[in-house]
Scaffold this motif. Structure first.
Motif, mmCIF file in Angstrom:
data_model
loop_
_atom_site.group_PDB
_atom_site.id
_atom_site.type_symbol
_atom_site.label_atom_id
_atom_site.label_comp_id
_atom_site.label_asym_id
_atom_site.label_seq_id
_atom_site.Cartn_x
_atom_site.Cartn_y
_atom_site.Cartn_z
ATOM 1 N N UNK A 138 9.906 12.360 7.333
ATOM 2 C CA UNK A 138 8.934 11.538 6.622
ATOM 3 C C UNK A 138 9.168 10.082 6.985
ATOM 4 N N UNK A 139 8.101 9.312 7.095
ATOM 5 C CA UNK A 139 8.281 7.906 7.464
ATOM 6 C C UNK A 139 8.950 7.139 6.329
ATOM 7 N N UNK A 140 9.662 6.103 6.658
ATOM 8 C CA UNK A 140 10.315 5.319 5.592
ATOM 9 C C UNK A 140 9.279 4.595 4.737
ATOM 10 N N UNK A 141 9.673 4.293 3.534
ATOM 11 C CA UNK A 141 8.770 3.611 2.610
ATOM 12 C C UNK A 141 8.677 2.145 2.977
ATOM 13 N N UNK A 142 7.483 1.605 2.797
ATOM 14 C CA UNK A 142 7.245 0.197 3.031
ATOM 15 C C UNK A 142 7.235 -0.502 1.679
ATOM 16 N N UNK A 143 8.166 -1.416 1.416
ATOM 17 C CA UNK A 143 8.210 -2.029 0.087
ATOM 18 C C UNK A 143 7.024 -2.947 -0.205
ATOM 19 N N UNK A 144 6.292 -3.354 0.827
ATOM 20 C CA UNK A 144 5.148 -4.232 0.589
ATOM 21 C C UNK A 144 3.916 -3.427 0.183
ATOM 22 N N UNK A 145 3.656 -2.337 0.874
ATOM 23 C CA UNK A 145 2.436 -1.560 0.587
ATOM 24 C C UNK A 145 2.674 -0.418 -0.374
ATOM 25 N N UNK A 146 3.895 0.012 -0.554
ATOM 26 C CA UNK A 146 4.183 1.143 -1.432
ATOM 27 C C UNK A 146 4.674 0.683 -2.803
ATOM 28 N N UNK A 147 4.146 -0.407 -3.291
ATOM 29 C CA UNK A 147 4.553 -0.940 -4.591
ATOM 30 C C UNK A 147 3.836 -0.162 -5.676
ATOM 31 N N UNK A 148 4.578 0.193 -6.665
ATOM 32 C CA UNK A 148 3.968 0.874 -7.805
ATOM 33 C C UNK A 148 3.145 -0.153 -8.577
ATOM 34 N N UNK A 149 1.875 0.141 -8.819
ATOM 35 C CA UNK A 149 1.056 -0.842 -9.533
ATOM 36 C C UNK A 149 1.572 -1.039 -10.958
ATOM 37 N N UNK A 150 1.357 -2.231 -11.489
ATOM 38 C CA UNK A 150 1.821 -2.469 -12.870
ATOM 39 C C UNK A 150 1.009 -1.628 -13.862
ATOM 40 N N UNK A 151 1.616 -1.390 -14.981
ATOM 41 C CA UNK A 151 0.940 -0.595 -16.014
ATOM 42 C C UNK A 151 -0.181 -1.391 -16.656
ATOM 43 N N UNK A 152 -1.291 -0.695 -16.918
ATOM 44 C CA UNK A 152 -2.418 -1.297 -17.624
ATOM 45 C C UNK A 152 -2.274 -0.910 -19.103
ATOM 46 N N UNK A 153 -2.101 -1.868 -19.993
ATOM 47 C CA UNK A 153 -1.861 -1.507 -21.404
ATOM 48 C C UNK A 153 -3.059 -0.846 -22.080
ATOM 49 N N UNK A 154 -4.248 -1.036 -21.542
ATOM 50 C CA UNK A 154 -5.435 -0.470 -22.181
ATOM 51 C C UNK A 154 -5.586 0.997 -21.807
ATOM 52 N N UNK A 155 -5.450 1.306 -20.547
ATOM 53 C CA UNK A 155 -5.697 2.684 -20.114
ATOM 54 C C UNK A 155 -4.441 3.536 -20.124
ATOM 55 N N UNK A 156 -3.293 2.930 -19.953
ATOM 56 C CA UNK A 156 -2.040 3.687 -19.949
ATOM 57 C C UNK A 156 -1.391 3.611 -21.329
ATOM 58 N N UNK A 157 -1.698 4.567 -22.123
ATOM 59 C CA UNK A 157 -1.124 4.599 -23.452
ATOM 60 C C UNK A 157 -0.038 5.645 -23.449
#
Length: 122
Positions: free
Chosen positions: A99-118
Motif C-alpha cells: 500500500x502506498x504511504x500516507x500523505x500527511x497533507x492530503x490524508x488529513x482527517x477533516x475536523x468534526x462538525x458539531x451540528x452534523x456529528x453528534x
C-alpha cells in the motif's frame, strides 16, 4: 667545485630556462616598458607554467622534479575479469505490504462538525 655537473639533470634545466625565457618575453611585451610590472608578470607567468608542467598529468616521459629520473611509462595491466554474480539472497522477512504511504497533507482527517456529528452522551 662543490657542484657535480655530471649529476645535473640538463634536460630539466633547459626546459625551465625555456619557460623563464618565454614568461619574461610575454611579461615584457605586456608591461609597456615598466620594469617592476614586467618582473611581476614574469614571475606570475613562470609560476603558472611551472605548476602546469610539474603537476598536470601530461604523460610525457620528461622529468617533473629535480630529483626525478626519466622512467618510461609502462602500460597498466589489464583489469581483472569480474567473477560471475552469485544468486541474490532473499531477505528473511521481506515487506509484503504494497500500500502506498500516507500523505500527511492530503490524508488529513477533516475536523468534526458539531451540528452534523453528534456523539451520544453517556
Amino acid at each position: 667545485m662543490p657542484i657535480d655537473l655530471a649529476e645535473v639533470n640538463w634536460l630539466y634545466v633547459i626546459i625551465l630556462a625555456f619557460f623563464v625565457f618565454i614568461a619574461s618575453l610575454i611579461g615584457n611585451v605586456l608591461s609597456w616598458q615598466s620594469r617592476t610590472t614586467a618582473a611581476g608578470m614574469t614571475a606570475i607567468l613562470f609560476a603558472v607554467v611551472f605548476i602546469a608542467w610539474s603537476y598536470y598529468p601530461h604523460g610525457l616521459p620528461l622529468p617533473t622534479r629535480l630529483g626525478a629520473t626519466v622512467v618510461p611509462v609502462a602500460a597498466p595491466p589489464p583489469p581483472a575479469t569480474p567473477a560471475a554474480p552469485a544468486a541474490p539472497v532473499r531477505p528473511a522477512n521481506p515487506v509484503r505490504d504494497i500500500t502506498p504511504p500516507r500523505n500527511p497533507v492530503t490524508d488529513v482527517t477533516p475536523p468534526r462538525n458539531p451540528v452534523t456529528d453528534v456523539t451520544p452522551q453517556r
